[in-house]
Design a protein around this motif. Sequence first.
Motif, PDB file in Angstrom:
ATOM      1  N   SER A 143       0.941  -1.120   0.053  1.00 18.91           N
ATOM      2  CA  SER A 143      -0.105  -0.111   0.032  1.00 18.91           C
ATOM      3  C   SER A 143       0.797   1.289   0.017  1.00 18.91           C
ATOM      4  N   GLU A 144       0.781   1.855  -1.025  1.00 14.44           N
ATOM      5  CA  GLU A 144       1.623   3.383  -1.299  1.00 14.44           C
ATOM      6  C   GLU A 144       1.100   4.147   0.194  1.00 14.44           C
ATOM      7  N   LEU A 145      -0.253   4.361   0.220  1.00 17.72           N
ATOM      8  CA  LEU A 145      -0.627   5.073   1.339  1.00 17.72           C
ATOM      9  C   LEU A 145       0.042   4.678   2.702  1.00 17.72           C
ATOM     10  N   LEU A 146       0.208   3.509   3.065  1.00 14.48           N
ATOM     11  CA  LEU A 146       0.675   3.088   4.206  1.00 14.48           C
ATOM     12  C   LEU A 146       2.134   3.335   4.394  1.00 14.48           C
ATOM     13  N   ARG A 147       2.847   3.029   3.151  1.00 18.34           N
ATOM     14  CA  ARG A 147       4.423   3.308   3.097  1.00 18.34           C
ATOM     15  C   ARG A 147       4.724   4.997   3.405  1.00 18.34           C
ATOM     16  N   ASN A 148       3.781   5.459   2.797  1.00 22.57           N
ATOM     17  CA  ASN A 148       3.915   7.045   3.029  1.00 22.57           C
ATOM     18  C   ASN A 148       3.575   7.478   4.618  1.00 22.57           C
ATOM     19  N   LEU A 149       2.698   6.990   5.117  1.00 21.65           N
ATOM     20  CA  LEU A 149       2.351   7.258   6.609  1.00 21.65           C
ATOM     21  C   LEU A 149       3.277   6.853   7.375  1.00 21.65           C
ATOM     22  N   ILE A 150       3.939   5.557   7.126  1.00 22.06           N
ATOM     23  CA  ILE A 150       4.917   5.147   7.902  1.00 22.06           C
ATOM     24  C   ILE A 150       6.053   5.954   8.049  1.00 22.06           C
ATOM     25  N   GLN A 151       6.382   6.377   6.584  1.00 23.69           N
ATOM     26  CA  GLN A 151       7.549   7.196   6.360  1.00 23.69           C
ATOM     27  C   GLN A 151       7.418   8.468   7.086  1.00 23.69           C
ATOM     28  N   GLU A 152       6.195   9.067   7.169  1.00 25.74           N
ATOM     29  CA  GLU A 152       6.157  10.259   7.848  1.00 25.74           C
ATOM     30  C   GLU A 152       6.130  10.357   9.226  1.00 25.74           C
ATOM     31  N   GLY A 153       6.229   8.807   9.906  1.00 25.82           N
ATOM     32  CA  GLY A 153       6.305   8.991  11.487  1.00 25.82           C
ATOM     33  C   GLY A 153       5.216   8.106  12.011  1.00 25.82           C
ATOM     34  N   ASP A 154       4.230   7.939  11.436  1.00 22.51           N
ATOM     35  CA  ASP A 154       3.216   7.148  11.724  1.00 22.51           C
ATOM     36  C   ASP A 154       3.504   5.500  12.353  1.00 22.51           C
ATOM     37  N   ILE A 155       2.790   4.964  13.272  1.00 28.92           N
ATOM     38  CA  ILE A 155       2.862   3.591  13.454  1.00 28.92           C
ATOM     39  C   ILE A 155       1.941   2.770  13.263  1.00 28.92           C
ATOM     40  N   PRO A 156       2.298   1.451  12.849  1.00 25.09           N
ATOM     41  CA  PRO A 156       1.343   0.515  12.377  1.00 25.09           C
ATOM     42  C   PRO A 156      -0.228   0.415  13.353  1.00 25.09           C
ATOM     43  N   GLY A 157       0.178   0.183  14.438  1.00 28.24           N
ATOM     44  CA  GLY A 157      -0.980   0.007  15.440  1.00 28.24           C
ATOM     45  C   GLY A 157      -1.938   1.065  15.457  1.00 28.24           C
ATOM     46  N   ALA A 158      -1.365   2.673  15.440  1.00 28.85           N
ATOM     47  CA  ALA A 158      -2.165   3.427  15.263  1.00 28.85           C
ATOM     48  C   ALA A 158      -3.102   3.730  14.061  1.00 28.85           C
ATOM     49  N   LEU A 159      -2.340   3.334  13.159  1.00 30.45           N
ATOM     50  CA  LEU A 159      -3.014   3.417  11.828  1.00 30.45           C
ATOM     51  C   LEU A 159      -4.255   2.463  11.839  1.00 30.45           C
ATOM     52  N   TRP A 160      -3.834   1.444  12.244  1.00 28.22           N
ATOM     53  CA  TRP A 160      -5.094   0.255  12.226  1.00 28.22           C
ATOM     54  C   TRP A 160      -6.120   0.626  13.094  1.00 28.22           C
ATOM     55  N   LYS A 161      -5.899   1.424  14.277  1.00 29.22           N
ATOM     56  CA  LYS A 161      -7.062   1.844  14.950  1.00 29.22           C
ATOM     57  C   LYS A 161      -7.604   3.021  14.397  1.00 29.22           C
ATOM     58  N   GLN A 162      -7.178   3.794  13.560  1.00 29.27           N
ATOM     59  CA  GLN A 162      -7.604   4.966  12.714  1.00 29.27           C
ATOM     60  C   GLN A 162      -8.552   4.219  11.506  1.00 29.27           C
ATOM     61  N   GLY A 163      -8.512   3.142  11.353  1.00 29.01           N
ATOM     62  CA  GLY A 163      -9.016   2.358  10.156  1.00 29.01           C
ATOM     63  C   GLY A 163      -8.371   2.218   9.091  1.00 29.01           C
TER      64      GLY A 163
END
Length: 194
Positions: free
Chosen positions: A174-194
């Motif tokens: 997922s390009e979106l997930l790769r970009n969000l992680i690159q910007e400092g987000d963490i997988p568990g927080a992203l999962w909780k955000q849907g």
Amino acid sequence: HISDARPSAEAGYAEHLSTRGDNVAQVAQFLYENHRGQFDKVVAKMSERVPGVSQVEARPTEDGRLVLRFQDGSFKDPFISRYVSDGTIKMFAYLVLLYDPKPHPLLAVEEPENQLYPELLYELLEEFRDYARRGGQVFVSTHSPDFLNGAMLDEIYWLVKENGFTTVRRASDSELLRNLIQEGDIPGALWKQG
């Protein structure tokens, strides 16, 4: 299963932890007697993860059973497995499994977060990763954002049900997930955000 790992068991011989964990005392005794270095690593990790635990032993009883005893440095006498927390038993069983001198080709673990403090999940994930590096493939299913936070994007997959079929998706695709992680987000927080 914690309820299977907790009681004393018939004294006997076991080299590998069973799927239910009911032979954890026998495997601990096997490691102690035949792979002392591995057993010492298990006890050292237990001491790091469970405050107070300074020693673990599988002690034979007079009636031919084997009981796990956990020494807490604050107390004179050790506690038998029946009287320690579910998390203590579960962490010990995981460590016995993960420090098996002959890793299984595939290790499948369902919801390792149950009965464990969230702070221990990142370290447990590292143990699973090390197990895989030693030669065993590891498959973990989880509902824990805390566990997921320790995973790298290329280690994460999820299942999607579409039109009666289940599809496996890889997070790193997922390009979106790769970009969000690159910007400092963490997988568990992203999962909780849907």
